[in-house]
Motif scaffolding. Sequence first.
Motif, short mmCIF file in Angstrom:
data_model
loop_
_atom_site.label_atom_id
_atom_site.label_comp_id
_atom_site.label_asym_id
_atom_site.label_seq_id
_atom_site.Cartn_x
_atom_site.Cartn_y
_atom_site.Cartn_z
N GLY A 220 29.37 -85.77 -7.51
CA GLY A 220 29.80 -84.36 -7.65
C GLY A 220 31.53 -84.55 -7.00
N ASN A 221 31.78 -83.42 -6.26
CA ASN A 221 33.04 -83.39 -5.83
C ASN A 221 32.83 -84.45 -4.57
N ASN A 292 41.68 -84.41 -8.52
CA ASN A 292 40.64 -84.68 -7.97
C ASN A 292 39.31 -84.57 -9.04
N GLY A 340 24.53 -84.85 -10.46
CA GLY A 340 25.76 -84.14 -9.98
C GLY A 340 26.81 -84.02 -11.13
N ILE A 342 29.45 -85.21 -12.16
CA ILE A 342 29.98 -86.31 -12.71
C ILE A 342 28.79 -87.08 -13.34
P1 ADP Z 1 29.94 -79.95 -6.10
O1 ADP Z 1 29.92 -81.35 -5.43
O2 ADP Z 1 31.01 -79.27 -5.73
O3 ADP Z 1 28.63 -79.52 -6.53
P2 ADP Z 1 29.84 -80.69 -9.00
O4 ADP Z 1 28.50 -81.40 -8.90
O5 ADP Z 1 29.82 -79.39 -9.86
O6 ADP Z 1 30.64 -80.52 -7.37
O7 ADP Z 1 30.74 -81.80 -9.76
C1 ADP Z 1 32.23 -81.64 -9.94
C2 ADP Z 1 32.57 -83.01 -10.67
O8 ADP Z 1 31.89 -82.87 -11.78
C3 ADP Z 1 34.04 -82.80 -11.01
O9 ADP Z 1 34.66 -84.13 -10.53
C4 ADP Z 1 34.06 -82.46 -12.12
O10 ADP Z 1 35.25 -83.16 -12.97
C5 ADP Z 1 32.82 -83.16 -12.71
N1 ADP Z 1 32.65 -82.97 -14.01
C6 ADP Z 1 31.92 -81.63 -14.64
N2 ADP Z 1 32.11 -81.77 -16.18
C7 ADP Z 1 32.19 -82.97 -16.35
C8 ADP Z 1 32.51 -83.66 -17.63
N3 ADP Z 1 32.15 -82.99 -18.69
N4 ADP Z 1 33.26 -84.97 -17.65
C9 ADP Z 1 33.31 -85.54 -16.48
N5 ADP Z 1 33.32 -85.06 -15.32
C10 ADP Z 1 32.72 -83.81 -15.28
#
Ligand code: ADP
Length: 438
Positions: A220-221, A292, A340, A342
Amino acid sequence: MSSPGRPSAHPDSDGSVLVLNSGSSSVKFALVEPKSGSHLLAGVGERLGSPKALLRVRRLGSDAVDEWLPEGTHQAVVARVLGHLRTADRDGLRLLGAGHRVVHGGERFAASVLVDDEVISAVRSVSHLAPLHNPANLAGIEAVSAVLPDLHQVAVFDTAFHQTMPPFAFRYAVPEAWYTEHAVRRYGFHGTSHRFVSERAAALLGRPVSDLRLVTAHLGNGCSATAVRDGVSVDTTMGLTPLDGLVMGTRSGEVDPGMLAYIAGRTGMDLDELTRALNTESGLRGLSGVSNDMRTVTTAAARGNERARLALEVFVHRLSKAIAGLVVGLERLDALVFTGGIGENSAVVRSMVLGRLGFLGLAESSARNTAMDVRATPTPAAHGTANARHGQDTAGRISVSGPVVALVVPTDEELLIARDTARICENRIRQTRGPAAA
Ligand code: ADP
């Protein structure tokens, strides 16, 4: 023990759990039905501690609504959320308990626990390990106690799942006193997600988790990967802090520790500035100079931006190397699980990783992998439920038939917190009723 002040918490009822993830200036919340997995209500209280604090609430199937929150405290968020719950459910609340994400449980907590005074002081006693997070998590617990003093509360720790790591995996090769006197060791994080997806992967594979060797990649992030052997974590990429391991959105992941003294000597930056740079100006952001956010980075890379391309390649190289390294603790790999934002959404990243790991027996099915990309990006409230449809034709598989499977498994940390909370609260209620009432 039942009390008039407690919302009805009959163990046999299909109750709901209020799940809270409390930060210093925000509280994310969700009302989750542990049995069905539905997120009935979700939202966030933001900018707490400022006059601009607001509450964003989304009910299942509705658009988000923003409300001004003049008090701007954790307690005000909880009180307002409970008000929403009461309005939503005219038959009376069937709240089983509140489940809190707590970032650090130190070596004390290897599982989720019912909150009492002793647990609160134990969480406080390890706050030096997560000074930004544990005090905020405790503020969430105190807020619920203030609004609903009789409601059972459960703490679910990010670190707990990794407490099964053997010492040779969790110890750093540093002076002994750093461990014995200062608790310096690898703790690991994202445990709730790694545990959730490993159990879900076992269900998708139709095999008991107690008989599976998995690497789970939560991307994820923040990003981390874990070796899950027979259902327990035996190694993971994050360490003493969530800065270690993989390249992340803004975090560097693993670096040469000698780099800190070197850059301090060259620039005069102090430890706080260096720590901030490694946490907020590094990772995909630092490398790409674009963002990011993996979506932006992959789009820029596809358009020919060289720094974005390099950021993507470093991300994938480090991730692939870590996955291969984690297999050492497994001795055999049955499945690699992506999760996550990504992991669930980026066919590009998954394809690049699988392309590098053919020697482990992994082989991408390009059709299955790209077919995973058909759905819209999840919103926080939809995260989990909307994703559940995703990849259902192939039970999440993105590899060709073979002994090692690659899977996409949507994570749902809130659901796992709700399930742990419901189980612990129901046990507690049974115990306090005693055998006569059983
Ligand atoms: P957190 O760790 O804050 O919960 P997430 O699990 O929502 O974050 O993940 C965020 C990441 O997922 C970001 O880098 C975002 O760009 C990536 N992301 C979301 N949708 C896509 C996509 N369709 N293609 C590539 N990366 C994605």
